[in-house]
Design a protein around this motif. Structure first.
Motif, PDB file in Angstrom:
ATOM      1  N   GLU A 373       0.847  -1.177   0.000  1.00 43.12           N
ATOM      2  CA  GLU A 373       0.000   0.000   0.000  1.00 43.12           C
ATOM      3  C   GLU A 373       0.897   1.246   0.000  1.00 43.12           C
ATOM      4  OE1 GLU A 373      -2.251  -3.416   1.696  1.00 43.12           O
ATOM      5  OE2 GLU A 373      -0.333  -2.503   2.231  1.00 43.12           O
ATOM      6  N   PRO A 374       0.387   2.401  -0.370  1.00 43.45           N
ATOM      7  CA  PRO A 374       1.239   3.588  -0.561  1.00 43.45           C
ATOM      8  C   PRO A 374       2.111   3.960   0.627  1.00 43.45           C
ATOM      9  CG  PRO A 374      -0.929   3.989  -1.498  1.00 43.45           C
ATOM     10  CD  PRO A 374      -1.009   2.675  -0.784  1.00 43.45           C
ATOM     11  N   TRP A 375       1.739   3.559   1.841  1.00 42.47           N
ATOM     12  CA  TRP A 375       2.463   3.988   3.044  1.00 42.47           C
ATOM     13  C   TRP A 375       3.477   2.952   3.535  1.00 42.47           C
ATOM     14  CZ3 TRP A 375      -2.853   3.523   2.559  1.00 42.47           C
ATOM     15  CH2 TRP A 375      -3.395   2.314   3.006  1.00 42.47           C
ATOM     16  N   THR A 376       3.756   1.918   2.732  1.00 46.01           N
ATOM     17  CA  THR A 376       4.559   0.789   3.224  1.00 46.01           C
ATOM     18  C   THR A 376       6.047   0.878   2.883  1.00 46.01           C
ATOM     19  OG1 THR A 376       3.985  -0.447   1.213  1.00 46.01           O
ATOM     20  CG2 THR A 376       2.594  -0.793   3.168  1.00 46.01           C
ATOM     21  N   ARG A 377       6.500   1.955   2.265  1.00 45.24           N
ATOM     22  CA  ARG A 377       7.915   2.087   1.910  1.00 45.24           C
ATOM     23  C   ARG A 377       8.536   3.325   2.552  1.00 45.24           C
ATOM     24  NH1 ARG A 377       6.333  -2.103   0.669  1.00 45.24           N
ATOM     25  NH2 ARG A 377       6.787  -3.377  -1.168  1.00 45.24           N
ATOM     26  N   GLY A 378       8.047   3.675   3.737  1.00 43.76           N
ATOM     27  CA  GLY A 378       8.604   4.823   4.444  1.00 43.76           C
ATOM     28  C   GLY A 378       7.824   6.084   4.171  1.00 43.76           C
ATOM     29  N   GLU A 379       7.882   7.015   5.104  1.00 43.60           N
ATOM     30  CA  GLU A 379       7.066   8.218   5.013  1.00 43.60           C
ATOM     31  C   GLU A 379       7.478   9.127   3.866  1.00 43.60           C
ATOM     32  OE1 GLU A 379       4.262   8.881   6.591  1.00 43.60           O
ATOM     33  OE2 GLU A 379       4.452   6.893   7.462  1.00 43.60           O
ATOM     34  N   ARG A 380       8.772   9.146   3.555  1.00 44.15           N
ATOM     35  CA  ARG A 380       9.211  10.025   2.469  1.00 44.15           C
ATOM     36  C   ARG A 380       8.651   9.560   1.127  1.00 44.15           C
ATOM     37  NH1 ARG A 380      15.013  10.901   0.093  1.00 44.15           N
ATOM     38  NH2 ARG A 380      14.846  13.036  -0.709  1.00 44.15           N
ATOM     39  N   VAL A 381       8.705   8.245   0.872  1.00 49.61           N
ATOM     40  CA  VAL A 381       8.133   7.706  -0.359  1.00 49.61           C
ATOM     41  C   VAL A 381       6.607   7.823  -0.326  1.00 49.61           C
ATOM     42  CG1 VAL A 381       7.799   5.596  -1.715  1.00 49.61           C
ATOM     43  CG2 VAL A 381      10.062   6.179  -0.839  1.00 49.61           C
ATOM     44  N   ALA A 382       6.010   7.594   0.836  1.00 52.54           N
ATOM     45  CA  ALA A 382       4.552   7.691   0.961  1.00 52.54           C
ATOM     46  C   ALA A 382       4.055   9.070   0.551  1.00 52.54           C
ATOM     47  CB  ALA A 382       4.123   7.373   2.389  1.00 52.54           C
ATOM     48  N   LYS A 383       4.810  10.106   0.881  1.00 55.82           N
ATOM     49  CA  LYS A 383       4.401  11.459   0.505  1.00 55.82           C
ATOM     50  C   LYS A 383       4.418  11.638  -1.009  1.00 55.82           C
ATOM     51  CE  LYS A 383       5.317  16.366   1.192  1.00 55.82           C
ATOM     52  NZ  LYS A 383       5.052  16.633  -0.231  1.00 55.82           N
ATOM     53  N   VAL A 384       5.471  11.119  -1.661  1.00 54.29           N
ATOM     54  CA  VAL A 384       5.547  11.239  -3.117  1.00 54.29           C
ATOM     55  C   VAL A 384       4.409  10.467  -3.778  1.00 54.29           C
ATOM     56  CG1 VAL A 384       6.940  10.718  -5.159  1.00 54.29           C
ATOM     57  CG2 VAL A 384       8.032  11.623  -3.099  1.00 54.29           C
ATOM     58  N   VAL A 385       4.192   9.232  -3.322  1.00 56.83           N
ATOM     59  CA  VAL A 385       3.117   8.419  -3.886  1.00 56.83           C
ATOM     60  C   VAL A 385       1.777   9.126  -3.709  1.00 56.83           C
ATOM     61  CG1 VAL A 385       1.834   6.269  -3.617  1.00 56.83           C
ATOM     62  CG2 VAL A 385       4.331   6.230  -3.651  1.00 56.83           C
ATOM     63  N   ALA A 386       1.529   9.640  -2.505  1.00 63.48           N
ATOM     64  CA  ALA A 386       0.272  10.344  -2.248  1.00 63.48           C
ATOM     65  C   ALA A 386       0.137  11.586  -3.133  1.00 63.48           C
ATOM     66  CB  ALA A 386       0.183  10.737  -0.774  1.00 63.48           C
ATOM     67  N   ASP A 387       1.246  12.284  -3.373  1.00 65.87           N
ATOM     68  CA  ASP A 387       1.195  13.475  -4.225  1.00 65.87           C
ATOM     69  C   ASP A 387       0.770  13.133  -5.648  1.00 65.87           C
ATOM     70  OD1 ASP A 387       1.874  15.308  -2.286  1.00 65.87           O
ATOM     71  OD2 ASP A 387       4.008  15.355  -2.779  1.00 65.87           O
ATOM     72  N   TYR A 388       1.238  11.998  -6.171  1.00 69.93           N
ATOM     73  CA  TYR A 388       0.885  11.632  -7.548  1.00 69.93           C
ATOM     74  C   TYR A 388      -0.517  11.034  -7.634  1.00 69.93           C
ATOM     75  CZ  TYR A 388       5.264  13.236  -9.273  1.00 69.93           C
ATOM     76  OH  TYR A 388       6.301  14.071  -9.620  1.00 69.93           O
ATOM     77  N   ILE A 389      -0.977  10.417  -6.569  1.00 68.97           N
ATOM     78  CA  ILE A 389      -2.386  10.027  -6.531  1.00 68.97           C
ATOM     79  C   ILE A 389      -3.255  11.288  -6.513  1.00 68.97           C
ATOM     80  CG2 ILE A 389      -4.180   8.879  -5.179  1.00 68.97           C
ATOM     81  CD1 ILE A 389      -2.054   6.932  -4.172  1.00 68.97           C
ATOM     82  N   ARG A 390      -2.857  12.272  -5.719  1.00 73.31           N
ATOM     83  CA  ARG A 390      -3.615  13.529  -5.665  1.00 73.31           C
ATOM     84  C   ARG A 390      -3.567  14.259  -7.006  1.00 73.31           C
ATOM     85  NH1 ARG A 390      -0.825  14.005  -0.415  1.00 73.31           N
ATOM     86  NH2 ARG A 390      -2.311  13.343   1.193  1.00 73.31           N
ATOM     87  N   LEU A 391      -2.437  14.168  -7.707  1.00 71.57           N
ATOM     88  CA  LEU A 391      -2.351  14.769  -9.041  1.00 71.57           C
ATOM     89  C   LEU A 391      -3.418  14.182  -9.948  1.00 71.57           C
ATOM     90  CD1 LEU A 391      -0.943  16.469 -11.248  1.00 71.57           C
ATOM     91  CD2 LEU A 391       0.620  14.547 -11.591  1.00 71.57           C
ATOM     92  N   ARG A 392      -3.602  12.873  -9.884  1.00 71.66           N
ATOM     93  CA  ARG A 392      -4.628  12.243 -10.709  1.00 71.66           C
ATOM     94  C   ARG A 392      -6.003  12.795 -10.372  1.00 71.66           C
ATOM     95  NH1 ARG A 392      -5.092   7.544 -13.644  1.00 71.66           N
ATOM     96  NH2 ARG A 392      -7.184   6.730 -13.925  1.00 71.66           N
TER      97      ARG A 392
END
Length: 622
Positions: A373-392
């Motif tokens: 899930e988006p939060w499973t690779r550390g908080e720094r990566v989770a933020k990037v993943v969340a940002d690109y989901i939000r971009l969509r």
């Protein structure tokens, strides 16, 4: 998993396609026959050979003077994609291992807690009772109707898997009824064909029979009435497990396996759609399939099957999606960040950047892989993943209008560079793509690369990562960044963005930022349409539509906004202007309006724009 025998060619300014409609295996030899003797043909003459292992193929020759017209004809011949429900365009979360209501509630709560947008929660085979299709494990789903309703109330749609095999078990009603109705695939001896798949000894409905499709549709209707919102249909290649499929015959044993192998998933999709429509006649159905054949887009989307979490599959999902897109299956996508194996932090980050605007957008992984899930690779990566989901989700109005164009015209959502630029430089670039006409992506697919070449077609392009305009018709070097990604906006473009924090695709589509990217001399019109995102009422004209026009042929940009219909709500629009020449004001229906500085978060990038509110100024009226 899929058979789309379509060949696209260009020569001397003419675009042409050959499409072969034949359920048997088709081959296309594009000139590799040097040295092969053919009577009456020189062994050094290259010819185009088309053929099939059996059957009587229908061969279509299509021609056009540009690739847009050609691809539209390919799509129209097979059937354009019906407009999907808006929630199906959102982020989807799946895992082989989610099996219970409590599993989905746990995942839903984490998405809510972190404020990451998500629309779908998906169930793999573990939700069933002993892998028997159309059943639920009562231990994990003691009150399925109530659990599904509660998740729906929170904005989450639940999508279970459906496999075509029935467990050979006389105590299993679905099998007993199917056997009694004599709708199962046969062997050459006239017996029921038996494979060995998840339920064990397994028989298969013969989807070549109308009565088998009707039986399947009736089961789907009952399951849908519990509260499921759509289905992913899997193992429909058909997959028969450890038993070879060659003796699996169709049409009550009268037709060999190859005669319907490629169409098996198509028949399953037709029946599944019929069942959803019977249960929810006013709603748009959503189905996604692993396997597919020509014409599948009328019934189902396609995902690319059991891919692997590695750079090879990351890179090739782009070219595969583009091939699907121009061959008749534009509603497609790959599992992110790969199904089998376990993506590391860098791969997850790269995959989300690359796939965030694909038509279908699902996180899925294998049962024995690490949670991803988006939060499973550390908080720094989770933020990037969340940002690109939000971009969509910010770009959801733009994506939704691309799907409207697909249904009305046959335009794909993802497009190869040659779709909009047929210069030789674009022919062999397989790791860049257009999302509609306005957005170009050139993602990093090698997680170790620090830079990459990006070719920009002729024209002017706004580089989101660098916040500057670039001239096209040439290449430049893009540098990798932890948060940003090479994404470019065409000049001139008008891109509708959803405003504010969005958690679900179904949120208000009337509060819009129109992002205008322009340069002096540009002139453009854009129609923005929105509806309820769920029902079929849009087919009866229940849709709002507005036309925004830009004219910068004078000293300053002039904007006009025309109301064509406000059936589904009145537009509340703000203009965001990014110009290659600095502007402090625009003319709106002849009235000068000041532009104020604004910073907007788009993915991992902050866009500097100038904005003004288009307050009730529709059709020149204040």
């Amino acid at each position: 998993y899929a058979s789309f025998p379509v060949l696209i060619m260009r020569k001397a300014g003419l675009w042409a396609a050959i499409l072969i409609d034949n359920p048997y295996a088709v081959f296309m030899n594009t000139g590799a026959n040097e040295g092969i003797f053919q009577p009456g043909v020189s062994p050094f003459e290259k010819l185009l050979f088309l053929g099939s292992s059996d059957g009587a193929p229908d061969i279509y020759f299509l021609a056009a003077d540009n690739p847009v017209s050609l691809v539209r004809r390919i799509q129209s011949l097979q059937g354009r994609i019906p407009l999907p429900p808006l929630w199906a365009l959102g982020h989807q979360q799946c895992r082989w291992g989610y099996r219970s209501a409590s599993d989905l509630e746990r995942i839903a709560a984490e998405y809510e807690r972190r404020g990451i947008p998500n629309d779908g929660l998906w169930l793999d085979i573990d939700y069933m009772d002993g892998f028997r299709v159309f059943t639920l494990n009562k231990q994990h789903w003691p009150d399925a109707r109530a659990s599904l309703a509660a998740l729906r109330q929170r904005g989450f749609r639940v999508v279970p898997i459906l496999d075509p095999g029935f467990r050979r078990d006389d105590a299993y009603p679905v099998y007993a009824e199917a056997k009694k109705a004599d709708i199962l695939c046969k062997t050459p001896e006239g017996l029921d064909f038996i494979g060995f798949v998840w339920p064990g000894y397994t028989v298969f409905p013969d989807f070549s029979l109308p009565e088998a499709r009707a039986f399947w549709a009736a089961q789907v209707k009952q399951l849908t009435e519990l509260g499921f919102s759509g289905y992913w249909i899997d193992m429909n290649d058909p997959s028969t497990g450890s038993v070879p499929p060659d003796d699996m015959l169709f049409d009550r044993g009268s037709k060999d396996h190859a005669s319907f192998h490629n169409q098996y998933a198509l028949g399953m999709a037709m029946a599944t759609k019929e069942g959803i429509q019977a249960a929810l006649p006013e709603s748009r159905p959503f189905i996604i399939s692993r396997s597919a054949y020509l014409g599948m887009g009328r019934y189902s989307a396609v995902w690319m099957g059991d891919n692997v979490s590695n750079e090879h599959h990351l890179r090739n999902m782009i070219s595969m999606s583009l091939n699907f897109s121009v061959s008749g299956m534009p509603f497609n996508g790959a599992d992110i960040p790969g199904f089998a194996g376990s993506a590391d932090a860098n791969l997850m980050r790269a995959w989300y950047k690359a796939g965030c605007l694909f038509p279908f957008f699902r996180n899925h992984n294998v049962w024995d892989g690490k949670d991803q899930e988006p939060w499973t690779r550390g908080e720094r990566v989770a933020k990037v993943v969340a940002d690109y989901i939000r971009l969509r989700y910010r770009l959801m109005p733009y994506l939704y209008n691309l799907f409207i164009d697909q249904e009305e015209k046959g335009d794909p959502i993802l497009r190869p560079l040659w779709y909009h630029d047929s210069s030789p430089a674009c022919e062999k670039i397989g790791d860049q793509f257009f999302v509609g006409p306005a957005i170009l992506q050139a993602p990093f697919v090698d997680t170790g690369a620090k830079k990459r070449d990006v070719y920009l077609p002729p024209g002017l392009w706004f580089d989101l990562a660098y916040g500057r305009f670039r001239s096209g018709g040439t290449s430049h070097v893009a540098k990798d960044s932890f948060a940003s990604s090479p994404i470019y906006l065409r000049s001139a473009s008008i891109i509708p963005l959803r405003r504010g924090e969005i958690q679900r695709a179904q949120a208000n589509m009337a509060d819009i930022d129109f992002l205008v990217v322009a340069a002096p001399g540009d002139k453009l019109e854009y129609s923005y349409r929105f509806d309820d995102g769920e029902s079929l009422a849009y087919r009866e004209g229940k849709r709002s539509e507005y036309r925004l026009s830009l004219d910068w042929t004078g000293a300053e940009p002039e904007i006009k906004l025309e109301e064509l219909g406000k059936v589904c709500g009145v537009l509340n629009a703000r203009l965001l202007f990014v110009g290659s020449k600095a502007c402090s004001s625009i003319l709106f229906h002849g009235k000068r309006m000041s532009l104020k500085p604004l910073r907007l978060q788009l993915g991992g990038m902050r866009l500097k724009a100038r904005c003004c509110q288009l307050e009730q100024a529709i059709s020149g009226k204040e």
